[in-house]
Design a protein around this motif. Structure first.
Motif, PDB file in Angstrom:
ATOM      1  N   MET A 184       0.701  -1.239  -0.005  1.00  0.00           N
ATOM      2  CA  MET A 184      -0.276   0.154   0.066  1.00  0.00           C
ATOM      3  C   MET A 184       0.870   1.156   0.157  1.00  0.00           C
ATOM      4  N   LEU A 185       0.335   2.161  -0.827  1.00  0.00           N
ATOM      5  CA  LEU A 185       1.242   3.373  -1.041  1.00  0.00           C
ATOM      6  C   LEU A 185       1.019   4.105   0.474  1.00  0.00           C
ATOM      7  N   HIS A 186       2.565   4.513   0.820  1.00  0.00           N
ATOM      8  CA  HIS A 186       2.500   5.205   2.266  1.00  0.00           C
ATOM      9  C   HIS A 186       3.586   6.349   2.171  1.00  0.00           C
ATOM     10  N   PHE A 187       3.320   7.407   2.922  1.00  0.00           N
ATOM     11  CA  PHE A 187       4.168   8.360   3.018  1.00  0.00           C
ATOM     12  C   PHE A 187       4.571   8.847   4.544  1.00  0.00           C
ATOM     13  N   GLU A 188       5.960   9.045   4.588  1.00  0.00           N
ATOM     14  CA  GLU A 188       6.293   9.418   5.602  1.00  0.00           C
ATOM     15  C   GLU A 188       7.232  10.594   5.577  1.00  0.00           C
ATOM     16  N   LYS A 189       7.114  11.456   6.441  1.00  0.00           N
ATOM     17  CA  LYS A 189       8.320  12.721   6.453  1.00  0.00           C
ATOM     18  C   LYS A 189       9.596  12.316   6.572  1.00  0.00           C
ATOM     19  N   ALA A 190      10.534  12.832   5.758  1.00  0.00           N
ATOM     20  CA  ALA A 190      12.093  12.615   5.789  1.00  0.00           C
ATOM     21  C   ALA A 190      12.735  13.351   6.863  1.00  0.00           C
ATOM     22  N   SER A 191      12.008  14.391   7.323  1.00  0.00           N
ATOM     23  CA  SER A 191      12.545  15.583   8.276  1.00  0.00           C
ATOM     24  C   SER A 191      11.461  16.386   8.397  1.00  0.00           C
ATOM     25  N   ASP A 192      11.638  17.429   9.432  1.00  0.00           N
ATOM     26  CA  ASP A 192      10.736  18.418   9.634  1.00  0.00           C
ATOM     27  C   ASP A 192      10.373  19.318   8.686  1.00  0.00           C
ATOM     28  N   ALA A 193      11.534  19.851   8.034  1.00  0.00           N
ATOM     29  CA  ALA A 193      11.520  20.890   6.994  1.00  0.00           C
ATOM     30  C   ALA A 193      11.357  20.498   5.246  1.00  0.00           C
ATOM     31  N   VAL A 194      11.966  19.347   5.053  1.00  0.00           N
ATOM     32  CA  VAL A 194      11.827  18.940   3.608  1.00  0.00           C
ATOM     33  C   VAL A 194      11.911  17.454   3.624  1.00  0.00           C
ATOM     34  N   GLY A 195      11.223  17.092   2.397  1.00  0.00           N
ATOM     35  CA  GLY A 195      11.157  15.674   1.964  1.00  0.00           C
ATOM     36  C   GLY A 195      10.280  14.707   2.569  1.00  0.00           C
ATOM     37  N   ILE A 196       9.667  13.904   1.533  1.00  0.00           N
ATOM     38  CA  ILE A 196       8.963  12.896   1.886  1.00  0.00           C
ATOM     39  C   ILE A 196       9.233  11.445   1.183  1.00  0.00           C
ATOM     40  N   ILE A 197       8.990  10.407   2.093  1.00  0.00           N
ATOM     41  CA  ILE A 197       9.524   8.974   1.697  1.00  0.00           C
ATOM     42  C   ILE A 197       8.317   8.414   1.266  1.00  0.00           C
ATOM     43  N   ALA A 198       8.189   7.873  -0.013  1.00  0.00           N
ATOM     44  CA  ALA A 198       6.986   7.054  -0.419  1.00  0.00           C
ATOM     45  C   ALA A 198       7.390   5.487  -0.293  1.00  0.00           C
ATOM     46  N   THR A 199       6.754   4.816   0.434  1.00  0.00           N
ATOM     47  CA  THR A 199       6.951   3.330   0.196  1.00  0.00           C
ATOM     48  C   THR A 199       5.743   2.650  -0.053  1.00  0.00           C
ATOM     49  N   GLY A 200       5.904   1.214  -0.681  1.00  0.00           N
ATOM     50  CA  GLY A 200       4.789   0.394  -1.007  1.00  0.00           C
ATOM     51  C   GLY A 200       4.266   1.091  -2.321  1.00  0.00           C
ATOM     52  N   ILE A 201       5.341   1.141  -3.267  1.00  0.00           N
ATOM     53  CA  ILE A 201       5.002   1.589  -4.809  1.00  0.00           C
ATOM     54  C   ILE A 201       6.007   1.181  -5.830  1.00  0.00           C
ATOM     55  N   ASP A 202       5.493   0.707  -6.653  1.00  0.00           N
ATOM     56  CA  ASP A 202       6.314   0.253  -7.896  1.00  0.00           C
ATOM     57  C   ASP A 202       6.200   1.559  -8.850  1.00  0.00           C
ATOM     58  N   LEU A 203       7.071   2.365  -9.225  1.00  0.00           N
ATOM     59  CA  LEU A 203       7.009   3.598 -10.160  1.00  0.00           C
ATOM     60  C   LEU A 203       6.589   3.047 -11.754  1.00  0.00           C
ATOM     61  N   LYS A 204       6.607   1.744 -11.943  1.00  0.00           N
ATOM     62  CA  LYS A 204       6.398   1.417 -13.109  1.00  0.00           C
ATOM     63  C   LYS A 204       4.870   1.000 -13.280  1.00  0.00           C
ATOM     64  N   THR A 205       4.097   0.698 -12.221  1.00  0.00           N
ATOM     65  CA  THR A 205       2.849   0.380 -12.349  1.00  0.00           C
ATOM     66  C   THR A 205       1.694   1.496 -11.316  1.00  0.00           C
TER      67      THR A 205
END
Ligand SMILES: O=C(O)CCC(=O)C(=O)O
Ligand SMILES: [Fe+2]
Length: 276
Positions: free
Chosen positions: A1-22
């Protein structure tokens, strides 16, 4: 499942549960929103070919071929960001945002890890929106209506020290001719969030100020923007992808892996005119 988690307070988001081809259209819409809200999006463990990289990029915007970078020989749309073991200079080794020297700067870049050093070679990202918001009111008022000039001449042009050290990884010095004027504080074209839009690599001065005043103000802004609370350090792994928004972030490729090879593939996306 597509999930997002902040990388740090100010900048960046980490996306998991995803294959960018599909990715589905709904997933893509979520990724877009997170990207513009956080300035940089990171993906891990992506198994991709050059064609997959191009197809993902084209979902966002038309590809803008960087006229100064050598391309991946088989794919002219993909810029090669390479440092060989015997080279000392890397590409992007200081705080900057890409393409600010263009009249219509590229909106962002999608960087894919191809060959990583055993140690080192991280990339720093910083939020120029967070940096703007943390300015004191006097400085915000001082820079509100200012414009700055940006140039590629001193980096990519004839006789540029940087181009000399980078060697054949850069080319087309004859195309490093036009300068561009942009607001010092821009309103992000998608979110409307204000961000500081000057950078030490390409900004040559603030229009309408004496050289001394321009240098003093730029140095003050850079010192402010370089504070650690606005940045995040990304450690690459095989399969990692980072995509950044040039309008709201800076980045810096650390050059701490001498004697090792690092190869990245970059696709740059067309942007829109910038306004205060
Ligand atoms: O190699 C990196 O991590 C980033 C280099 C860079 O500045 C760029 O690709 O625009
Ligand atoms: Fe860059």
């Amino acid at each position: 499942m597509l999930h997002f988690e902040k990388a740090s307070d100010a900048v960046g988001i980490i996306a998991t549960g995803i294959d960018l081809k599909t990715i589905t259209d709904a997933e893509f819409a979520e990724i877009q929103k997170q990207f513009f809200d956080h300035g940089v999006i990171f993906f891990r463990d992506q198994e991709m070919t050059e064609e997959d990289h191009i197809a993902f990029a084209e979902r966002w915007a038309e590809i803008e071929v960087n006229r100064f970078f050598a391309a991946v020989p088989t794919h002219p749309q993909i810029a090669l960001v390479l440092k060989e073991p015997d080279q000392t200079k890397n590409i992007g080794g200081g705080w900057h945002t890409d393409h600010s020297y263009d009249q219509i700067p590229a909106m962002g870049s999608i960087l894919r890890a191809i060959d990583l050093p055993q140690t080192g070679g991280d990339t720093l990202f910083a939020s120029m929106a967070a940096a703007y918001e943390a300015l004191d009111d006097d400085t915000k008022a001082e820079i509100a209506d200012l414009k700055a000039t940006h140039s590629s001449r001193h980096i990519f042009g004839y006789g540029a020290a940087e181009a000399g050290e980078v060697g054949e990884r850069f080319s087309n010095a004859d195309k490093a001719t036009q300068d561009a004027i942009h607001p010092v504080v821009l309103a992000h074209p998608v979110t409307g969030r204000k961000a500081i839009y000057v950078n030490a690599a390409f900004t040559t001065g603030i229009n309408g100020l004496s050289e001394d005043d321009s240098t003093a103000l730029l140095q003050k802004l850079y010192a402010h923007c370089m504070q650690e609370q606005f940045s995040y350090r990304f450690e690459w792994q095989p399969g990692s992808i980072a995509m950044w928004d040039n309008r709201s972030t800076w980045h810096w490729a650390l050059n701490d892996y001498h004697g090792q090879r690092r190869e990245m593939h970059r696709i740059t996306l067309k942007g829109v005119p910038l306004a205060a």
